[in-house]
Design a protein around this motif. Structure first.
Motif, mmCIF file in Angstrom:
data_model
loop_
_atom_site.group_PDB
_atom_site.id
_atom_site.type_symbol
_atom_site.label_atom_id
_atom_site.label_comp_id
_atom_site.label_asym_id
_atom_site.label_seq_id
_atom_site.Cartn_x
_atom_site.Cartn_y
_atom_site.Cartn_z
ATOM 1 N N PRO A 337 0.818 -1.221 0.000
ATOM 2 C CA PRO A 337 0.000 0.000 0.000
ATOM 3 C C PRO A 337 0.848 1.267 0.000
ATOM 4 O O PRO A 337 0.456 2.278 -0.614
ATOM 5 C CB PRO A 337 -0.817 -0.134 1.287
ATOM 6 C CG PRO A 337 -0.947 -1.619 1.490
ATOM 7 C CD PRO A 337 0.385 -2.175 1.042
ATOM 8 N N SER A 338 2.016 1.223 0.658
ATOM 9 C CA SER A 338 2.907 2.399 0.652
ATOM 10 C C SER A 338 3.414 2.699 -0.753
ATOM 11 O O SER A 338 3.552 3.871 -1.143
ATOM 12 C CB SER A 338 4.084 2.170 1.601
ATOM 13 O OG SER A 338 3.649 2.038 2.939
ATOM 14 N N ASP A 339 3.680 1.653 -1.525
ATOM 15 C CA ASP A 339 4.088 1.868 -2.917
ATOM 16 C C ASP A 339 2.954 2.499 -3.709
ATOM 17 O O ASP A 339 3.178 3.387 -4.545
ATOM 18 C CB ASP A 339 4.494 0.542 -3.564
ATOM 19 C CG ASP A 339 5.704 -0.091 -2.904
ATOM 20 O OD1 ASP A 339 6.606 0.654 -2.484
ATOM 21 O OD2 ASP A 339 5.734 -1.331 -2.808
ATOM 22 N N GLY A 340 1.718 2.039 -3.437
ATOM 23 C CA GLY A 340 0.578 2.636 -4.106
ATOM 24 C C GLY A 340 0.455 4.115 -3.794
ATOM 25 O O GLY A 340 0.258 4.945 -4.693
ATOM 26 N N GLU A 341 0.616 4.458 -2.501
ATOM 27 C CA GLU A 341 0.532 5.861 -2.090
ATOM 28 C C GLU A 341 1.600 6.698 -2.771
ATOM 29 O O GLU A 341 1.358 7.858 -3.144
ATOM 30 C CB GLU A 341 0.670 5.958 -0.572
ATOM 31 C CG GLU A 341 -0.515 5.390 0.198
ATOM 32 C CD GLU A 341 -0.285 5.399 1.692
ATOM 33 O OE1 GLU A 341 0.747 5.991 2.119
ATOM 34 O OE2 GLU A 341 -1.095 4.808 2.433
ATOM 35 N N ALA A 342 2.800 6.130 -2.938
ATOM 36 C CA ALA A 342 3.888 6.872 -3.593
ATOM 37 C C ALA A 342 3.520 7.239 -5.026
ATOM 38 O O ALA A 342 4.045 8.211 -5.588
ATOM 39 C CB ALA A 342 5.174 6.047 -3.571
#
Length: 376
Positions: A337-342
């Motif tokens: 999910p952090s990659d998605g947010e990035a």
């Protein structure tokens, strides 16, 4: 031949030559004698490069390929010719000559091994000696007598013919060989490489580039007027032979294509990010700066490109804590999910984007290869 030039023992020598010089497979000592004369003749007219590191590398490659042939005890001795023209050839006995131009032109050891395997095949199959044997009648007698002079080298008459022998052997090696002999050497060489660590697809990509540029090798400095028939038909035959052997043709693995890379960047807010980039274009972002995850991302993109993974084989698999991008049987890429947010989206949406990006890149690379390698 004028018999007055061959009185006494020389006449007997000629009779022995015509009836006995068969040069069957396994006649390495005889070929060595012939090759020594030819090598001497060649090296009087060229400048050789004393590059110890490259010569050592070539020796190792030649030894590995030779071990895979039907004549594994033949020792091949490499020489580097100071010429910018792309060329390579072998003389009987195992003297191998490669030009600096060839070494600069190959894009991988696999391509170089393909050329070396082709030349070794000429020696294993005795194509040069066969050309001498099939020469026109008058010339053939002179060549055969010259061969005997080099092999025996005893009588004064034989000594007189030694110089002619070197020229005859050199001409047989360097002058035009038949298309059949070249194709035979192509296929034999590929067969050798299958028993080594080298990818035979490298030979195909080398042929494709040469056929797409000039269509032949010509080296006037060496006196080589042998035109390798690098025609569309020959390229097709090489490709079809690989396919018949069930060898996957992945050209990126044996050439020097553009590669994906990971770059450390920061967001507008100053947060660390990793940009996965290909040919200057950012494909997607990962959260943070993590070398292991960066390498994972690059490996996934590289595999998809190198193996031309079809769109239908690039999948998104939901897993605990995120999604996984699967490119065929290659290394997977985990997206959190952090990659998605990035990237301003969810991890699932990012996975779909990455899938589309990879599929588009594969198609673009296939088109680049079609353009660059003049595929037929």
């Amino acid at each position: 031949m004028n018999r007055r030039l061959l009185p006494g023992t020389a006449a007997a020598l000629l009779l022995w030559v015509v009836t006995a010089v068969a040069l069957p497979p396994g006649s390495t000592p005889r070929e060595t004698e012939l090759g020594q004369e030819a090598a001497f003749d060649i090296e009087r007219s060229v400048l050789l490069v004393d590059d110890e590191e490259t010569l050592e590398k070539l020796s190792g490659m030649l030894a590995e390929i030779a071990a895979a042939t039907s004549r594994p005890d033949v020792e091949y001795i490499p020489h580097i010719v100071a010429s910018p023209v792309v060329n390579a050839f072998v003389v009987p006995g195992g003297w191998v000559y490669v030009t600096r131009g060839l070494l600069d032109a190959v894009q991988s050891d696999d391509e170089l091994a393909g050329v070396l395997g082709h030349e070794i095949a000429h020696n294993v199959r005795q194509h040069a000696i066969e050309r001498m044997r099939n020469a026109p009648k008058g010339l053939g007698l002179l060549q055969l007598a010259s061969l005997a002079a080099v092999v025996l080298g005893k009588s004064p008459e034989a000594a007189m013919l030694a110089g002619a022998a070197a020229n005859a052997i050199t001409a047989a090696v360097l002058n035009g060989g038949s298309v059949a002999a070249e194709v035979d050497a192509d296929q034999e060489g590929v067969g050798y490489l299958l028993k080594t660590r080298y990818d035979p697809v490298g030979f195909l990509t080398f042929l494709e580039r040469m056929a797409g540029s000039s269509g032949k090798f010509i080296e006037e400095e060496l006196g080589i007027y042998r035109t390798h028939p690098l025609s569309k038909d020959r390229v097709r035959q090489a490709r079809d032979f690989l396919l018949e052997k069930n060898i996957p043709i992945h050209r990126r693995l044996v050439t020097n294509p553009p590669q994906p890379e990971a770059r450390s960047v920061r967001s507008e807010a100053g947060e660390p990010r990793t940009a996965v980039v290909f040919t200057g274009r950012t494909l997607f972002l990962l959260a943070g700066h993590d070398e292991e995850r960066s390498a994972e991302a690059v490996a996934t993109v590289s595999w998809a490109l190198d193996h031309e993974v079809p769109r239908g084989e690039i999948r998104i698999v939901p897993v605990e804590g995120g999604v996984r991008v699967m490119a065929g049987s290659g290394p997977p890429l985990f997206l959190s999910p952090s990659d998605g947010e990035a990237n301003g989206v969810t991890d699932a949406v990012l996975g779909g984007r990455v899938r589309g990006v990879l599929a588009d890149l594969v198609e673009a690379e296939k088109n680049r290869i079609l353009a660059n390698y003049q595929l037929y």
